[in-house]
Design a protein around this motif. Sequence first.
Motif, PDB file in Angstrom:
ATOM      1  N   GLY A  21     -41.774 -51.925  -2.602  1.00 30.34           N
ATOM      2  CA  GLY A  21     -42.247 -52.539  -3.836  1.00 30.34           C
ATOM      3  C   GLY A  21     -42.224 -54.048  -3.843  1.00 30.34           C
ATOM      4  O   GLY A  21     -42.707 -54.669  -4.797  1.00 30.34           O
ATOM      5  N   SER A  22     -41.687 -54.662  -2.775  1.00 34.32           N
ATOM      6  CA  SER A  22     -41.549 -56.116  -2.764  1.00 34.32           C
ATOM      7  C   SER A  22     -42.726 -56.824  -2.114  1.00 34.32           C
ATOM      8  O   SER A  22     -42.735 -58.048  -2.032  1.00 34.32           O
ATOM      9  CB  SER A  22     -40.259 -56.513  -2.038  1.00 34.32           C
ATOM     10  N   THR A  23     -43.709 -56.075  -1.651  1.00 37.20           N
ATOM     11  CA  THR A  23     -44.837 -56.702  -0.981  1.00 37.20           C
ATOM     12  C   THR A  23     -46.149 -56.196  -1.563  1.00 37.20           C
ATOM     13  O   THR A  23     -46.208 -55.130  -2.187  1.00 37.20           O
ATOM     14  CB  THR A  23     -44.789 -56.414   0.540  1.00 37.20           C
ATOM     15  N   GLU A  24     -47.202 -56.967  -1.362  1.00 36.60           N
ATOM     16  CA  GLU A  24     -48.525 -56.605  -1.869  1.00 36.60           C
ATOM     17  C   GLU A  24     -49.404 -56.103  -0.735  1.00 36.60           C
ATOM     18  O   GLU A  24     -49.219 -56.474   0.427  1.00 36.60           O
ATOM     19  CB  GLU A  24     -49.192 -57.823  -2.527  1.00 36.60           C
ATOM     20  N   ASP A  25     -50.354 -55.242  -1.080  1.00 33.08           N
ATOM     21  CA  ASP A  25     -51.315 -54.810  -0.076  1.00 33.08           C
ATOM     22  C   ASP A  25     -52.406 -55.866   0.068  1.00 33.08           C
ATOM     23  O   ASP A  25     -52.330 -56.967  -0.513  1.00 33.08           O
ATOM     24  CB  ASP A  25     -51.882 -53.435  -0.417  1.00 33.08           C
ATOM     25  N   LEU A  56     -52.834 -55.308   5.606  1.00 30.50           N
ATOM     26  CA  LEU A  56     -54.140 -55.182   6.259  1.00 30.50           C
ATOM     27  C   LEU A  56     -55.097 -54.274   5.509  1.00 30.50           C
ATOM     28  O   LEU A  56     -56.288 -54.222   5.833  1.00 30.50           O
ATOM     29  CB  LEU A  56     -53.956 -54.632   7.683  1.00 30.50           C
ATOM     30  N   MET A  57     -54.584 -53.538   4.509  1.00 31.90           N
ATOM     31  CA  MET A  57     -55.417 -52.532   3.841  1.00 31.90           C
ATOM     32  C   MET A  57     -54.812 -52.211   2.481  1.00 31.90           C
ATOM     33  O   MET A  57     -53.835 -52.837   2.059  1.00 31.90           O
ATOM     34  CB  MET A  57     -55.500 -51.272   4.708  1.00 31.90           C
ATOM     35  N   SER A  58     -55.360 -51.221   1.780  1.00 30.95           N
ATOM     36  CA  SER A  58     -54.789 -50.805   0.493  1.00 30.95           C
ATOM     37  C   SER A  58     -53.584 -49.901   0.727  1.00 30.95           C
ATOM     38  O   SER A  58     -53.388 -49.375   1.826  1.00 30.95           O
ATOM     39  CB  SER A  58     -55.840 -50.059  -0.331  1.00 30.95           C
ATOM     40  N   TRP A  59     -52.764 -49.719  -0.317  1.00 30.17           N
ATOM     41  CA  TRP A  59     -51.622 -48.821  -0.204  1.00 30.17           C
ATOM     42  C   TRP A  59     -52.062 -47.392   0.091  1.00 30.17           C
ATOM     43  O   TRP A  59     -51.415 -46.684   0.875  1.00 30.17           O
ATOM     44  CB  TRP A  59     -50.795 -48.847  -1.485  1.00 30.17           C
ATOM     45  N   ASP A  60     -53.162 -46.959  -0.515  1.00 35.33           N
ATOM     46  CA  ASP A  60     -53.661 -45.610  -0.249  1.00 35.33           C
ATOM     47  C   ASP A  60     -54.013 -45.443   1.224  1.00 35.33           C
ATOM     48  O   ASP A  60     -53.720 -44.408   1.848  1.00 35.33           O
ATOM     49  CB  ASP A  60     -54.891 -45.317  -1.108  1.00 35.33           C
ATOM     50  N   ASP A  61     -54.641 -46.479   1.803  1.00 32.69           N
ATOM     51  CA  ASP A  61     -54.993 -46.429   3.217  1.00 32.69           C
ATOM     52  C   ASP A  61     -53.741 -46.429   4.089  1.00 32.69           C
ATOM     53  O   ASP A  61     -53.668 -45.704   5.090  1.00 32.69           O
ATOM     54  CB  ASP A  61     -55.872 -47.622   3.591  1.00 32.69           C
TER      55      ASP A  61
END
Length: 481
Positions: A59-63, A116-121
Amino acid sequence: MQTSTTGPADAAATRNQGPLDRFFRISERGSTYGREIRGGFATFFTMAYILVLNPIILGSTEDKFGEQLDAAQLVTATALVAAVMTVIMGVGGNLPLALAAGLGLNAVVAFQVAPLMSWDDAMGLIVLEGLLICILVMTGLREAVMHAIPQPLKQAISVGIGLFIAFIGFVDAGFVTRIPDAANTTVPVQLGTGTLTGWPMLVFCLGVLVTIVLLARKVKGAILISIVLMTLLAVVVNETADVKNWGLTAPSLPDNPVAAPDFGLLGNFDLFGSFGQVSVLTVVLLVFTLILSDFFDTMGTIVGVTAEAGLLDERGQVPGLGRVLLIDGAAAVAGGASSASSATTYIESAAGVGEGARTGFANLVTGGLFALALFLTPVLTIVPLQAASPALVAVGFLMMTQVKHIDWDRYDVAVPAFLTIAVMPFTYSITNGIGAGFIAYVVIKACLGKAREVHWLLWGTAALFLVYFAIDPLEQLLGIK
């Protein structure tokens, strides 16, 4: 005469054991319900820190698109996967091996894959990794791949990930900060803001000291005890002092400690979405990195804990190893499908074995406690980074201990091991560390005339990493950019 008398007595004893005893072979393995229950509690309390750390790491990083995962939903996902897969391992594998989101693996997802991508990816890659592990288990290739990697590099990978995790802990707590480029200095990081200031930093420093003292005294549940104590201290400090910034999570007491679990992250994965975000080569290397980390952590844990429990057979093999490995692969799939990152077998299971656990019945206790944690999300999400980050430092130390097994007098293995260990934290990249070690190992062996000692799978992997490191000039050469 003696034989005929003993037989019925043994049969009667077996009947009196009860169905659970016979199913889990509790008496047969010299255990009791009491030992199994104590072992289940011990395992939970020594690994329950993952309910705090996994949401903090993920939870501490962004996609790539600036999205962050919700902390409360991450607690639910982490607890659910740990509860379900630990029970399945107990029933299906009948070994006291608990599972949860793997430290190190979640760091790869958070700091290497998600940007490098979305969380879903990213979670789709975890599901893909788990499916591939299951296939490798069923085809027998898992052991072949494991044999291809020399033992010193396996150990170096664990050490490098340990240093990387410890560095993350120092950074998350604010103990180490980036020096702004405007400072015109060649030193990239510094201590705090130049000095250590503020109540949150005091909580972190005390947490590190408490954790290492408890570990040194071999207190069961040392990491969890430290997190609880430092969280309580943080709550008191937050109520009595003027603290401007705790970071991501403030230690404020919730109005209601019990809440319904939030299953919002379940099913949020895209199995092949990553191929549209990065190159196929990058996807292959990322999946390989995940598989590699999962492979060797799991095998070492399973063999080590089972041996400590005295459950290895006369050939030194783990009973029902195929089922155990398949369940572990399925745990990776479950972790990705739940957005909790890849779940794996925990070395902390040894704490349960130390309390007497010898069967999968202990897992029913551990899994039940994780299920109970589903309803305590408000309590678990008040833990600030400064109270939880000492655990990262402690886990880094525990993983660092593998360095003693590397033969530093043999340069053909010591140099690749060193590069693996050093490059991970210095480049903030687990992938880079593994790649540097593999390439160095292959090159040194070839230059020493020992190319035949290198398994062909390692040659192929090193070639992939070479392309990975040279991807920018290769793309320019091919006119892709």
